[in-house]
Design an enzyme around this catalytic site. Structure first.
Site, PDB file in Angstrom:
ATOM      1  N   LYS A  14       0.834  -1.212   0.000  1.00 33.21           N
ATOM      2  CA  LYS A  14       0.000   0.000   0.000  1.00 33.21           C
ATOM      3  C   LYS A  14       0.863   1.255   0.000  1.00 33.21           C
ATOM      4  CE  LYS A  14      -2.146  -1.122   3.816  1.00 33.21           C
ATOM      5  NZ  LYS A  14      -1.546  -2.429   4.190  1.00 33.21           N
ATOM      6  N   ARG A  89      -9.529   0.660   8.360  1.00 30.91           N
ATOM      7  CA  ARG A  89      -9.149  -0.707   8.722  1.00 30.91           C
ATOM      8  C   ARG A  89     -10.219  -1.414   9.530  1.00 30.91           C
ATOM      9  NH1 ARG A  89      -3.144   0.377   8.165  1.00 30.91           N
ATOM     10  NH2 ARG A  89      -2.109  -1.614   8.439  1.00 30.91           N
ATOM     11  N   ARG A 128      12.022  -6.238   5.184  1.00 29.49           N
ATOM     12  CA  ARG A 128      12.046  -4.812   5.517  1.00 29.49           C
ATOM     13  C   ARG A 128      12.577  -4.601   6.921  1.00 29.49           C
ATOM     14  NH1 ARG A 128       6.644  -1.300   5.211  1.00 29.49           N
ATOM     15  NH2 ARG A 128       6.112  -2.509   7.038  1.00 29.49           N
ATOM     16  N   ARG A 134      11.850  -0.756  12.184  1.00 21.90           N
ATOM     17  CA  ARG A 134      10.472  -0.708  12.702  1.00 21.90           C
ATOM     18  C   ARG A 134      10.258  -1.812  13.713  1.00 21.90           C
ATOM     19  NH1 ARG A 134       5.855   0.442   8.216  1.00 21.90           N
ATOM     20  NH2 ARG A 134       4.702  -0.860   9.686  1.00 21.90           N
ATOM     21  N   ARG A 145      -0.134  -8.984  13.270  1.00 18.42           N
ATOM     22  CA  ARG A 145      -0.707  -7.964  12.373  1.00 18.42           C
ATOM     23  C   ARG A 145      -1.568  -8.634  11.301  1.00 18.42           C
ATOM     24  NH1 ARG A 145       4.636  -5.084  10.580  1.00 18.42           N
ATOM     25  NH2 ARG A 145       3.305  -3.910   9.158  1.00 18.42           N
TER      26      ARG A 145
END
Ligand code: B4P
Length: 193
Positions: A14, A89, A128, A134, A145
């Site tokens: 996204k 969401r 990532r 992160r 998640r």
């Protein structure tokens, strides 16, 4: 105005594709993930609260996110349109967004849902995590998640499908090919045959 939602599970691309779409169609980009990470890094009251959820792979409470979106929309009165990335969401967020846009005499025009198999999502996010720093890009939190996505977010696709606004797009190809598939849907909407 042209208002677009980029929808899909964590790691579906996204954020990556929003950057491409913004550059091509000059839409105002609103990413709730980016807005929340900005609050976290500035250690605002909202950020300190949001971090507790994000670090556990959970959704931040609706009222926090809806308030943030509302002020962001108000901050950009001259936008030609918006691309919503990672929002809504939940069904409550989708209903709130419809109300906010109706108040501005506009609406969501198109919802593009990126479809990517779960193994590929995990692979991308783990990759990532190696460089992003992160705190939510590690295998344990990624699994939470994805679970949260299927429980609370995936049903939002049905909300837009019922309005005839949902288009599913294959998102497991490379970034360039996926972008072409997304632009094809946008052009189909903007320039119907
Ligand atoms: P987000 O920031 O929205 O993060 P995301 O879903 O993980 O990322 P995205 O799908 O944008 O993936 P990306 O393009 O980066 O959310 C983070 C957290 O914030 C949530 O867990 C939640 O706690 C909170 N939150 C945010 N919005 C909320 C809301 N509305 N309500 C409640 N809570 C909210 O791509 C991922 C990786 O894949 C990148 O490294 C990218 O380079 C790579 N990639 C992308 N496309 C690829 C491709 N085609 N091929 C190979 N790699 C690709």
């Amino acid at each position: 105005m042209f208002n677009l939602i980029l929808f899909g599970p964590p790691g579906s691309g996204k954020g990556t594709q929003s950057a491409n779409i913004v550059a091509t169609y000059q839409l105002q980009h609103i990413s709730t993930g980016d807005l929340l990470r900005d609050e976290v890094s500035r250690q605002t009251t909202l950020g300190v609260e949001a971090r507790k959820y994000m670090d556990q792979g959970l959704l931040v409470p609706d009222e926090v996110v809806i308030g943030m979106i509302s002020s962001k929309i108000d901050d950009t009165p001259d936008a030609r349109g918006f691309i919503f990335d990672g929002f809504p969401r939940t069904k409550a967020q989708a209903e709130a967004l419809d109300r906010l846009l109706e108040f501005k005499n506009t609406e969501i025009n198109l919802v593009l849902s990126l479809e990517v198999p779960e193994e590929e999502l995990v692979r991308r996010l783990v990759d990532r995590g190696i460089t992003s720093g992160r705190s939510d890009d590690n295998e344990e939190v990624i699994a939470k998640r994805i679970k949260e996505y299927y429980a609370k977010t995936e049903p939002v696709a049905g909300y837009y499908n019922a309005q005839g606004k949902l288009e599913r797009v294959k998102g497991d190809g490379n970034i360039e090919d996926t972008f072409k598939l997304l632009t094809r849907q946008i052009e189909k909407y903007l320039l119907p045959a």
